[in-house]
Enzyme design. Structure first.
Site, PDB file in Angstrom:
ATOM      1  N   VAL A 298       0.858  -1.177   0.000  1.00 64.00           N
ATOM      2  CA  VAL A 298       0.000   0.000   0.000  1.00 64.00           C
ATOM      3  C   VAL A 298       0.904   1.240   0.000  1.00 64.00           C
ATOM      4  O   VAL A 298       1.737   1.408   0.897  1.00 64.00           O
ATOM      5  CB  VAL A 298      -0.916   0.005   1.247  1.00 64.00           C
ATOM      6  CG1 VAL A 298      -1.754   1.275   1.270  1.00 64.00           C
ATOM      7  CG2 VAL A 298      -1.801  -1.241   1.263  1.00 64.00           C
ATOM      8  N   LYS A 299       0.740   2.064  -1.042  1.00 66.44           N
ATOM      9  CA  LYS A 299       1.569   3.278  -1.136  1.00 66.44           C
ATOM     10  C   LYS A 299       0.955   4.381  -0.288  1.00 66.44           C
ATOM     11  O   LYS A 299      -0.202   4.771  -0.483  1.00 66.44           O
ATOM     12  CB  LYS A 299       1.643   3.759  -2.586  1.00 66.44           C
ATOM     13  CG  LYS A 299       2.777   3.114  -3.373  1.00 66.44           C
ATOM     14  CD  LYS A 299       2.743   3.572  -4.814  1.00 66.44           C
ATOM     15  CE  LYS A 299       3.307   4.957  -5.021  1.00 66.44           C
ATOM     16  NZ  LYS A 299       3.103   5.431  -6.406  1.00 66.44           N
ATOM     17  N   VAL A 300       1.756   4.890   0.638  1.00 67.48           N
ATOM     18  CA  VAL A 300       1.269   5.905   1.574  1.00 67.48           C
ATOM     19  C   VAL A 300       2.220   7.105   1.516  1.00 67.48           C
ATOM     20  O   VAL A 300       3.439   6.927   1.653  1.00 67.48           O
ATOM     21  CB  VAL A 300       1.269   5.336   3.018  1.00 67.48           C
ATOM     22  CG1 VAL A 300       0.819   6.396   4.010  1.00 67.48           C
ATOM     23  CG2 VAL A 300       0.383   4.094   3.113  1.00 67.48           C
TER      24      VAL A 300
END
Ligand code: E4P
Length: 223
Positions: A86-88
């Site tokens: 998950v890109k945060v």
């Protein structure tokens, strides 16, 4: 060094995965809007269906607050059967969310990294990858390659277990330079990936070999 495609185009991802030794795909909201314009989760599932088990998918959240990021991260992870990073964004809320997602064993890639200390905080919070934005740093009159080098030095000196996934490239000289500085992975737009293996001198050499053979034997058969 892992080679990742920075794209959301299903056709392009399929084509490049067939042609080249690709290790995964990254997307962000702007890329999805520009290249596919399809609803978020169904598109991510379609992209994942094009990838083999060893290839990674890095999909970015839309929310910007801690609770929203964690909620979206959990949903993305669940819908993609845990086969996703998950890109945060590495903001204050983003770092907090990375910590929470780590507790829930959800893998993350910290994005929008402009400084070595952002990378340090994201890695300490539990991100598996950090994504320094090389060309955007250059456009702020910084030095993107130098930022990657500093992150690589910091991680190595303190044995920080997090990979550098350099991103935001405008040309392949930047790509080569971050590789030489110790980037573990690069995410590159399809048009730049194709430039990696294009060289007029190589084309000329191939033509010369073919012409030499044809002039002597009249055909290109090896039998
Ligand atoms: C990838 O993860 C990044 O979102 C992307 O490389 C940013 O690229 P840009 O600066 O060309 O938008």
């Amino acid at each position: 060094m892992e080679l990742i495609i920075d794209s959301a185009s299903l056709e392009t991802i399929k084509k490049l995965c067939k042609q080249f030794p690709i290790d995964g795909v990254t997307t962000n909201p702007s890329i999805i809007v520009r290249e596919e314009g399809k609803p978020f989760l169904p598109l991510l599932k379609e992209i994942l269906s094009l990838l083999e088990d060893h290839q990674t998918l890095h999909a970015q959240v839309l929310a910007t607050d801690v609770d929203g990021i964690v909620e979206e991260g959990k949903l993305i992870n669940q819908e993609l059967d845990g086969r996703v990073f998950v890109k945060v964004p590495a903001t204050v809320d983003g770092i907090h969310a990375i910590k929470e997602l780590k507790k829930q064993k959800i893998k993350t890639t910290a994005t929008t990294v402009y400084t070595p200390l952002q990378a340090y905080m994201a890695a300490k919070a539990g991100a598996s990858y950090v994504a320094p934005y090389v060309n955007r740093i250059d456009n702020l009159t910084g030095n993107g390659v130098e930022v990657v080098k500093k992150i690589a030095d910091l991680f190595e000196r303190h044995q920080i277990n997090c990979k550098i996934l350099s991103a935001s490239f405008k040309n392949i000289q930047q790509v080569l330079d971050v590789g030489l500085m110790g980037s573990h992975a690069i995410t590159v737009s399809p048009d730049l990936i194709e430039l990696f293996v294009q060289h007029p001198a190589a084309d000329r050499a191939v033509n010369d070999f073919r012409n030499a053979w044809e002039n002597e034997f009249g055909s290109l058969s090896i039998k």
